[in-house]
Scaffold this active site. Structure first.
Site, PDB file in Angstrom:
ATOM      1  N   HIS A  27      12.990  13.602   5.378  1.00 32.84           N
ATOM      2  CA  HIS A  27      11.677  13.065   4.899  1.00 32.84           C
ATOM      3  C   HIS A  27      11.807  13.632   3.463  1.00 32.84           C
ATOM      4  CE1 HIS A  27       8.012  11.636   5.785  1.00 32.84           C
ATOM      5  NE2 HIS A  27       7.121  12.437   5.028  1.00 32.84           N
TER       6      HIS A  27
ATOM      7  N   THR B 110       9.992   7.936   2.792  1.00 29.78           N
ATOM      8  CA  THR B 110       9.183   8.861   2.734  1.00 29.78           C
ATOM      9  C   THR B 110       7.896   8.605   2.119  1.00 29.78           C
ATOM     10  OG1 THR B 110      11.011  10.641   2.592  1.00 29.78           O
ATOM     11  CG2 THR B 110       9.071  11.476   2.059  1.00 29.78           C
ATOM     12  N   GLU B 111       6.689   9.056   2.883  1.00 28.38           N
ATOM     13  CA  GLU B 111       5.594   8.605   2.385  1.00 28.38           C
ATOM     14  C   GLU B 111       5.438   7.196   1.728  1.00 28.38           C
ATOM     15  OE1 GLU B 111       3.174  11.095   3.238  1.00 28.38           O
ATOM     16  OE2 GLU B 111       5.008  12.098   4.033  1.00 28.38           O
ATOM     17  N   PHE B 112       5.939   6.265   2.236  1.00 27.73           N
ATOM     18  CA  PHE B 112       5.997   4.883   1.988  1.00 27.73           C
ATOM     19  C   PHE B 112       6.510   4.826   0.574  1.00 27.73           C
ATOM     20  CE2 PHE B 112       3.506   2.106   4.910  1.00 27.73           C
ATOM     21  CZ  PHE B 112       4.296   2.728   6.058  1.00 27.73           C
TER      22      PHE B 112
END
Length: 484
Positions: free
Chosen positions: A110, A147-149
């Protein structure tokens, strides 16, 4: 028939040890426990009890009744579940094997690796995640979410090159303009599914907000909003911890989750999986994303991780640390986005969210991170081929960094390695340079801390900015050439 594509991101980081202090005699096998906090087990077990177990049992029940959804499970989450909550992992295994669900790919750690100038590490972490999904669940995901778009043209092109069938990102207004997020678009030749920000955040952020004019949000009301939304498909993507952790059971969040599939079905809304979305829907247009976007904070960019000088210092340091990465897993754990998120210095509602997720304040998060990274590099210097150059170029802990000052005191600039020292020489006021040269501060730091007597002697007595930067630049480039 309206369609809804529901996805959940499930992730837990290895948080750093807030009390970390270097222990030179510590053995390599004990480093992980020295670098990372014992709090991680406590948090994982709490979240499993409050969120993962009850929410996943509800999801399994609804999948049997015809509901469909997808999950993106980070590698660090799977590792923690294996160690501390195997029963919870079994629940996720049951979900993954269900015909009405789909696993989505991400980076194993991530991480912020997609932001590195060289995408090699990003690719390797995506492959590690794919291998993990196959080893545990016997599937290789065909859809990707970073990760987190986090997303831009380069990410899209890289993911396309890795043969993914589609990718998720945020439906950011400045990218879409007048267009709706409720369609499939294309970027760099890969289909892109856009998260409907408003409808997703109605659950993720506003569900328990008593000042919201739509409070309390009920499943039938929400299902009606979905049914009446124009477009081909409404993509709802949420942090899984929304259910039971961010919003406790007492808020009614589990009742909402349990009732939603029925209310959607009553209104003729079809739940679909991401692979079905890209298979059924031809992209209606292209999006051009030159500046990186994400789903984080109001800015929807990378400022959640690289918005202040501390974060940028840490980001450049971990990117350069690849040269020192004898033990790659430790280096990769330090790339996890959460470490940088904790260093943010935002205010207002965004600042409150950062504070909620962090287990210590921004300055302490940064100092802990730099101490751990500095210790990691120093340990690896000992076994590197060119130890002298590696030692001079290594990242330093806060106590050994060079803090620029002037006659009136500290001026807010610091250098944690020779690379950053050169960068700061270009921008600090000339009176600060004069102040340090008169006191021979540069000489002593380079000679005593970086242990590069040759460079220290070459800059001794220089007063002009361009003379200093030229000398440092030439020496720095030579040292790096020794490590390539």
């Amino acid at each position: 028939m309206p369609q809804i594509c529901v996805g959940f991101e499930v992730h837990q980081p290895y948080r750093l040890n807030r009390l970390f202090a270097p222990a030179p005699k510590l053995k390599k096998k004990d480093l992980f426990d020295q670098y990372f906090d014992g709090l991680n087990k406590e948090i994982l077990l709490r979240v499993a009890e409050k969120c993962y177990d009850p929410a996943t049992k509800i999801i399994l029940e609804k999948l049997d009744e015809g509901f469909a959804c997808s999950f993106s499970l980070s590698g660090t989450l799977i590792e923690q579940l294996e160690k501390w909550s195997p029963d919870t992992l079994s629940l996720f295994e049951a979900v993954a094997q269900h015909r009405n669900t789909e696993l989505i790919s991400q980076t194993y750690y991530h991480s912020i690796a997609s932001c590195f100038s060289d995408k090699t590490e990003f690719r390797e972490q995506v492959k590690l995640h794919s291998d993990l999904m196959f080893d545990h669940f016997r599937v290789r995901p065909t859809i990707f979410e970073n990760t987190e778009f986090t997303f831009n043209n380069d990410v899209a092109a890289t993911v396309k090159d890795m043969d993914f069938a589609g990718i998720f990102t945020e439906g950011v207004d400045r990218i879409l303009g007048w267009r709706s997020p409720n369609y499939v678009y294309e970027c760099q030749g890969i289909p892109v599914m856009l998260r409907n920000t408003t409808l997703s955040d109605d659950i993720a952020f506003r569900f328990a907000n008593r000042t919201w004019d739509m409070y309390p949000l009920t499943a039938d009301t929400y299902a009606q909003w979905i049914a009446s939304s124009p477009g081909d498909v409404i993509n709802i993507f949420l942090d899984y911890e929304t259910f039971g952790e961010h919003f406790w059971q007492e808020t009614g969040i589990f009742d909402f989750l349990r009732s939603l599939p029925y209310e959607l079905a009553q209104r003729g809304v079809e739940p679909v999986l991401p692979s079905q979305v890209v298979a059924r829907n031809t992209p209606v247009g292209e999006i051009d994303v030159q500046e990186t976007i994400s789903w984080a904070d109001l800015e929807k960019d990378t400022s959640a991780w690289m918005g202040n000088e501390r974060q940028r210092t840490a980001f450049h340091a971990i990117q350069n640390a690849k040269t020192y990465a004898i033990d790659k897993p430790i280096w990769r754990y330090l790339q996890t986005s959460d470490h940088f998120y904790y260093m943010a210095s935002k205010y207002g509602t965004c600042g409150e969210v950062h504070t909620y997720f962090s287990h210590h304040d921004a300055e302490d998060a940064f100092k802990t991170y730099m101490r751990v990274l500095a210790d990691y590099e120093s340990r690896n210097v000992r076994v590197m081929k060119n130890r002298k150059s590696a030692k001079t170029l290594r990242t330093l802990p806060p106590e050994l960094a060079f803090h620029f000052a002037g006659p009136s005191g500290f001026i807010g600039h610091a250098a944690y390695n020779l690379d950053q020292f050169e960068e700061q020489l270009y921008i600090v006021p000339i009176d600060s340079i004069s102040y340090h040269q008169e006191r021979e501060d540069f000489y002593h730091w380079i000679n005593d801390v970086l242990e590069d007597q040759k460079l220290a002697e070459s800059i001794r007595g220089l007063r002009e900015r361009h003379e200093l930067t030229t000398a440092v630049k030439e020496r720095r480039e030579l040292l790096w050439s020794h490590l390539k």
